[in-house]
Design an enzyme around this catalytic site. Sequence first.
Site, PDB file in Angstrom:
ATOM      1  N   TYR A  24      -8.085 -17.243 -13.800  1.00  0.00           N
ATOM      2  CA  TYR A  24      -6.940 -17.245 -13.914  1.00  0.00           C
ATOM      3  C   TYR A  24      -6.099 -17.284 -15.494  1.00  0.00           C
ATOM      4  O   TYR A  24      -5.484 -16.368 -15.835  1.00  0.00           O
ATOM      5  CB  TYR A  24      -6.422 -18.729 -13.237  1.00  0.00           C
ATOM      6  CG  TYR A  24      -6.432 -18.971 -11.844  1.00  0.00           C
ATOM      7  CD1 TYR A  24      -5.377 -18.358 -11.082  1.00  0.00           C
ATOM      8  CD2 TYR A  24      -7.564 -19.457 -11.324  1.00  0.00           C
ATOM      9  CE1 TYR A  24      -5.654 -18.392  -9.522  1.00  0.00           C
ATOM     10  CE2 TYR A  24      -7.848 -19.663  -9.988  1.00  0.00           C
ATOM     11  CZ  TYR A  24      -6.905 -19.089  -9.112  1.00  0.00           C
ATOM     12  OH  TYR A  24      -7.137 -19.292  -7.784  1.00  0.00           O
ATOM     13  N   LYS A  36      -3.290 -28.374 -10.868  1.00  0.00           N
ATOM     14  CA  LYS A  36      -3.029 -29.008  -9.366  1.00  0.00           C
ATOM     15  C   LYS A  36      -2.900 -30.473  -9.565  1.00  0.00           C
ATOM     16  O   LYS A  36      -2.482 -31.118  -8.756  1.00  0.00           O
ATOM     17  CB  LYS A  36      -4.281 -28.578  -8.451  1.00  0.00           C
ATOM     18  CG  LYS A  36      -4.812 -27.232  -8.465  1.00  0.00           C
ATOM     19  CD  LYS A  36      -3.711 -26.226  -7.967  1.00  0.00           C
ATOM     20  CE  LYS A  36      -4.074 -24.964  -8.161  1.00  0.00           C
ATOM     21  NZ  LYS A  36      -2.897 -23.808  -8.098  1.00  0.00           N
ATOM     22  N   TYR A  95      -8.904 -10.080  -7.302  1.00  0.00           N
ATOM     23  CA  TYR A  95      -8.994 -11.677  -7.446  1.00  0.00           C
ATOM     24  C   TYR A  95     -10.484 -11.917  -7.895  1.00  0.00           C
ATOM     25  O   TYR A  95     -11.555 -11.517  -7.434  1.00  0.00           O
ATOM     26  CB  TYR A  95      -8.606 -12.363  -6.198  1.00  0.00           C
ATOM     27  CG  TYR A  95      -8.953 -13.759  -6.432  1.00  0.00           C
ATOM     28  CD1 TYR A  95      -7.918 -14.473  -7.009  1.00  0.00           C
ATOM     29  CD2 TYR A  95      -9.925 -14.419  -6.078  1.00  0.00           C
ATOM     30  CE1 TYR A  95      -8.114 -15.913  -7.139  1.00  0.00           C
ATOM     31  CE2 TYR A  95     -10.306 -15.814  -6.221  1.00  0.00           C
ATOM     32  CZ  TYR A  95      -9.188 -16.755  -6.837  1.00  0.00           C
ATOM     33  OH  TYR A  95      -9.524 -17.945  -7.156  1.00  0.00           O
TER      34      TYR A  95
HETATM   35  C1  PLP Z   1      -6.417 -22.626 -13.146  1.00  0.00           C
HETATM   36  C2  PLP Z   1      -5.334 -21.878 -12.369  1.00  0.00           C
HETATM   37  N1  PLP Z   1      -4.422 -21.445 -12.970  1.00  0.00           N
HETATM   38  C3  PLP Z   1      -3.324 -20.866 -12.501  1.00  0.00           C
HETATM   39  C4  PLP Z   1      -3.308 -20.945 -10.860  1.00  0.00           C
HETATM   40  C5  PLP Z   1      -2.062 -20.293 -10.336  1.00  0.00           C
HETATM   41  O1  PLP Z   1      -1.208 -21.712 -10.026  1.00  0.00           O
HETATM   42  P1  PLP Z   1      -0.350 -21.096  -8.639  1.00  0.00           P
HETATM   43  O2  PLP Z   1      -1.210 -21.164  -7.465  1.00  0.00           O
HETATM   44  O3  PLP Z   1       0.624 -22.329  -8.694  1.00  0.00           O
HETATM   45  O4  PLP Z   1       0.631 -20.087  -8.859  1.00  0.00           O
HETATM   46  C6  PLP Z   1      -4.168 -21.497 -10.516  1.00  0.00           C
HETATM   47  C7  PLP Z   1      -4.219 -21.678  -8.735  1.00  0.00           C
HETATM   48  O5  PLP Z   1      -5.263 -21.818  -8.098  1.00  0.00           O
HETATM   49  C8  PLP Z   1      -5.553 -22.147 -10.865  1.00  0.00           C
HETATM   50  O6  PLP Z   1      -6.524 -22.682 -10.350  1.00  0.00           O
END
Ligand code: PLP
Length: 321
Positions: free
Chosen positions: A277, A46, A251
């Site tokens: 993630y 982010k 999730y």
């Molecule tokens: C640690 C992490 N990796 C990957 C993502 C996924 O990225 P995107 O939302 O751009 O697909 C997020 C999204 O919140 C995240 O917090």
Amino acid sequence: MNVPRLHFANLLTSVETLPRLSEALGGPHLLIKRDDQTGLAFGGNKTRKLEFLAAEAREQGAKTLITGGALQSNHCRQTAAAAARFGFKCILVLTGDKSERASGNLLLDQLFGAEIVYVADRKDRDRILQEAFDRATKEGTKPYLVPYGGSNATGALGYAFAMKELIDQNVSADWIVFATSSGGTHAGLLLGQRIFGFNGKILGISVDEPEEWLKKEVSQLASATSEKIGERIEFTPADVLVNADYCDAGYGVVTEREREAIRLFARHEGLLLDPVYTGRAAAGMIDLIRKGFFKRDETVLFLHTGGLPALFADQYTHEFR
Ligand SMILES: Cc1ncc(COP(=O)(O)O)c(C=O)c1O
């Protein structure tokens, strides 16, 4: 390019080799790009998006950044940090119940002074976010809505330029593998690949969304983002590589796959992944290596997108004890 940007990320992020993990898996040559070290409250993907989003908010004269996400949202934690750093008020609309004991990202949200609105049911989140936005407008604290995950054409620019950075680092990889969810990282990389000329393939491992949704969303977002820096480039769902085989548990639900991936990275490379993630994306990558999806002589770059404070959230620590 005349797009406002605030420069606060620690760039460029390093690319490192993962020889012990590669050997343990009998797999391809593995690299990692350390976007967990982009800075801004423990780093993550982010940061790059917020360089553009916070700049746009400032340019529009906003006084408040408002966004939403899960209780342990990394996006919300980093938005709250950016707000503190640039003197915005911050309102976060989080799905979950208020707990007596904040931990992980939520604890950090509070430290950054964000006002938190809790929403019990995710289906009410859009409405409550809109209500918070309207309230801030009425109160004269001019809100700027940061989209979920920072994923719109402004935020995705961060990853178009991350692709340029990677090319400038002279890294050649056959694959870039990473966690994809709201699609902004993916869209930016795809656009950057096209504009700056990257030869490898870009494979997003879905954390939560179905393949079809992501292909559509990412291609539309990449097309919209292209208009910010030049002529529109039309992307189609067929341009987007997604694997959604690893998100069935839902999730944020940690399964044996994520636990194993997190342990393998930790024990072979001294590297930390997050439970939601990068743990899931790494689990997918490891499974694909074991299935022979990547050729042994190929180079696979894992893009570490951050998320580490969640490791210390009460809801996840027990997974690793
Ligand atoms: C640690 C992490 N990796 C990957 C993502 C996924 O990225 P995107 O939302 O751009 O697909 C997020 C999204 O919140 C995240 O917090």
